[in-house]
Scaffold this motif. Structure first.
Motif, PDB file in Angstrom:
ATOM      1  N   UNK A  11      -5.690  -5.724 -10.314  1.00 50.76           N
ATOM      2  CA  UNK A  11      -6.794  -5.339  -9.430  1.00 50.76           C
ATOM      3  C   UNK A  11      -7.851  -6.444  -9.370  1.00 50.76           C
ATOM      4  N   UNK A  12      -8.217  -6.979 -10.520  1.00 50.58           N
ATOM      5  CA  UNK A  12      -9.229  -8.040 -10.575  1.00 50.58           C
ATOM      6  C   UNK A  12      -8.711  -9.307  -9.886  1.00 50.58           C
ATOM      7  N   UNK A  13      -7.467  -9.678 -10.158  1.00 48.50           N
ATOM      8  CA  UNK A  13      -6.897 -10.893  -9.565  1.00 48.50           C
ATOM      9  C   UNK A  13      -6.809 -10.764  -8.038  1.00 48.50           C
ATOM     10  N   UNK A  14      -6.350  -9.631  -7.549  1.00 43.31           N
ATOM     11  CA  UNK A  14      -6.261  -9.421  -6.096  1.00 43.31           C
ATOM     12  C   UNK A  14      -7.658  -9.495  -5.476  1.00 43.31           C
ATOM     13  N   UNK A  15      -8.645  -8.919  -6.145  1.00 48.82           N
ATOM     14  CA  UNK A  15     -10.026  -8.989  -5.661  1.00 48.82           C
ATOM     15  C   UNK A  15     -10.486 -10.442  -5.571  1.00 48.82           C
ATOM     16  N   UNK A  16     -10.242 -11.206  -6.625  1.00 46.32           N
ATOM     17  CA  UNK A  16     -10.663 -12.608  -6.636  1.00 46.32           C
ATOM     18  C   UNK A  16      -9.978 -13.414  -5.540  1.00 46.32           C
ATOM     19  N   UNK A  17      -8.711 -13.141  -5.305  1.00 45.40           N
ATOM     20  CA  UNK A  17      -7.994 -13.819  -4.219  1.00 45.40           C
ATOM     21  C   UNK A  17      -8.608 -13.446  -2.875  1.00 45.40           C
ATOM     22  N   UNK A  18      -9.001 -12.179  -2.716  1.00 45.83           N
ATOM     23  CA  UNK A  18      -9.578 -11.729  -1.441  1.00 45.83           C
ATOM     24  C   UNK A  18     -10.855 -12.506  -1.101  1.00 45.83           C
ATOM     25  N   UNK A 117      -6.751  -7.356   1.219  1.00 41.97           N
ATOM     26  CA  UNK A 117      -6.640  -7.600  -0.229  1.00 41.97           C
ATOM     27  C   UNK A 117      -7.790  -6.928  -0.973  1.00 41.97           C
ATOM     28  N   UNK A 118      -8.962  -6.951  -0.380  1.00 37.99           N
ATOM     29  CA  UNK A 118     -10.126  -6.287  -0.960  1.00 37.99           C
ATOM     30  C   UNK A 118      -9.841  -4.797  -1.132  1.00 37.99           C
ATOM     31  N   UNK A 119      -9.330  -4.173  -0.080  1.00 41.26           N
ATOM     32  CA  UNK A 119      -8.974  -2.746  -0.134  1.00 41.26           C
ATOM     33  C   UNK A 119      -7.861  -2.518  -1.155  1.00 41.26           C
ATOM     34  N   UNK A 120      -6.872  -3.409  -1.165  1.00 43.76           N
ATOM     35  CA  UNK A 120      -5.758  -3.282  -2.111  1.00 43.76           C
ATOM     36  C   UNK A 120      -6.239  -3.330  -3.554  1.00 43.76           C
ATOM     37  N   UNK A 121      -7.224  -4.170  -3.848  1.00 43.82           N
ATOM     38  CA  UNK A 121      -7.734  -4.248  -5.227  1.00 43.82           C
ATOM     39  C   UNK A 121      -8.298  -2.900  -5.672  1.00 43.82           C
ATOM     40  N   UNK A 122      -8.977  -2.232  -4.764  1.00 45.82           N
ATOM     41  CA  UNK A 122      -9.527  -0.909  -5.071  1.00 45.82           C
ATOM     42  C   UNK A 122      -8.421   0.140  -5.180  1.00 45.82           C
ATOM     43  N   UNK A 123      -7.429   0.037  -4.311  1.00 51.38           N
ATOM     44  CA  UNK A 123      -6.299   0.974  -4.361  1.00 51.38           C
ATOM     45  C   UNK A 123      -5.528   0.831  -5.675  1.00 51.38           C
ATOM     46  N   UNK A 124      -5.365  -0.380  -6.142  1.00 55.28           N
ATOM     47  CA  UNK A 124      -4.687  -0.611  -7.428  1.00 55.28           C
ATOM     48  C   UNK A 124      -5.490   0.030  -8.556  1.00 55.28           C
ATOM     49  N   UNK A 125      -6.807  -0.128  -8.510  1.00 51.29           N
ATOM     50  CA  UNK A 125      -7.652   0.477  -9.544  1.00 51.29           C
ATOM     51  C   UNK A 125      -7.575   2.001  -9.472  1.00 51.29           C
ATOM     52  N   UNK A 126      -7.571   2.527  -8.273  1.00 51.42           N
ATOM     53  CA  UNK A 126      -7.439   3.976  -8.092  1.00 51.42           C
ATOM     54  C   UNK A 126      -6.101   4.454  -8.635  1.00 51.42           C
ATOM     55  N   UNK A 127      -5.045   3.713  -8.391  1.00 53.74           N
ATOM     56  CA  UNK A 127      -3.709   4.053  -8.895  1.00 53.74           C
ATOM     57  C   UNK A 127      -3.685   4.044 -10.418  1.00 53.74           C
ATOM     58  N   UNK A 128      -4.304   3.036 -11.009  1.00 54.10           N
ATOM     59  CA  UNK A 128      -4.373   2.963 -12.473  1.00 54.10           C
ATOM     60  C   UNK A 128      -5.098   4.176 -13.037  1.00 54.10           C
ATOM     61  N   UNK A 129      -6.195   4.549 -12.400  1.00 55.47           N
ATOM     62  CA  UNK A 129      -6.945   5.726 -12.848  1.00 55.47           C
ATOM     63  C   UNK A 129      -6.130   7.003 -12.684  1.00 55.47           C
ATOM     64  N   UNK A 130      -5.398   7.109 -11.591  1.00 57.44           N
ATOM     65  CA  UNK A 130      -4.559   8.294 -11.380  1.00 57.44           C
ATOM     66  C   UNK A 130      -3.456   8.389 -12.441  1.00 57.44           C
ATOM     67  N   UNK A 131      -2.899   7.253 -12.800  1.00 57.11           N
ATOM     68  CA  UNK A 131      -1.858   7.247 -13.833  1.00 57.11           C
ATOM     69  C   UNK A 131      -2.414   7.722 -15.171  1.00 57.11           C
ATOM     70  N   UNK A 132      -3.588   7.244 -15.517  1.00 58.19           N
ATOM     71  CA  UNK A 132      -4.215   7.665 -16.774  1.00 58.19           C
ATOM     72  C   UNK A 132      -4.561   9.145 -16.715  1.00 58.19           C
ATOM     73  N   UNK A 133      -5.088   9.580 -15.576  1.00 58.62           N
ATOM     74  CA  UNK A 133      -5.457  10.985 -15.400  1.00 58.62           C
ATOM     75  C   UNK A 133      -4.235  11.886 -15.512  1.00 58.62           C
TER      76      UNK A 133
END
Length: 146
Positions: A11-18, A117-133
């Motif tokens: 998520x962080x890397x995709x954000x930085x690339x964006x 890519x900006x949106x994707x970085x947030x979607x990846x973070x949301x996915x990670x949170x959903x997995x933990x949840x």
């Protein structure tokens, strides 16, 4: 837990690339709308009360989501990642953008790879949170059985 750390990193890397990519195009062109310029100057529009600037608030919310996720405060991280994702998508509702110090208003013609890519970085973070949840719900049900 390795997947959790992996998704946070991605998520962080995709954000930085964006930040290095073009984000949207207007009739004046696409070249000067790199993500880093939007990050640096977008906060100004928030204080001017311009709707197109409110999606910029997704940035600090995403940063805070990353931090809380790393600190294992996943309930708050999840909430912030949802809000961040929605704010990012809300930029699709923007018809016109104010730029060059508020002196020019231009129509948004298209969204470029930096935006997605900006949106994707947030979607990846949301996915990670959903997995933990989802994992925590399964563990809670298992514990409740015994």
């Amino acid at each position: 837990m390795k997947i959790k750390k992996f998704l946070l990193t991605v998520s962080v890397v995709v954000y930085l690339i964006s930040l290095s990519q073009k984000t949207f195009c207007t009739p004046n062109g696409c070249g000067y709308f790199a993500g880093i310029l939007n990050l640096i100057s977008g906060w100004i529009g928030v204080f001017m009360g311009n709707f197109p600037a409110f999606p910029w608030l997704a940035n600090p919310l995403l940063f805070l989501s990353w931090y809380l996720f790393k600190k294992q405060k996943t309930n708050w991280s999840f909430l912030l990642s949802v809000i961040s994702f929605i704010l990012m998508l809300s930029f699709l509702l923007v018809d016109e953008i104010i730029h060059k110090g508020g002196s020019i208003v231009s129509r948004v013609l298209s969204y470029q790879i930096g935006y997605w890519l900006w949106v994707l970085s947030s979607l990846i973070m949301l996915t990670a949170n959903l997995m933990v949840y989802k994992t925590s719900i399964k563990l809670n049900k298992l514990v409740a059985r015994y």
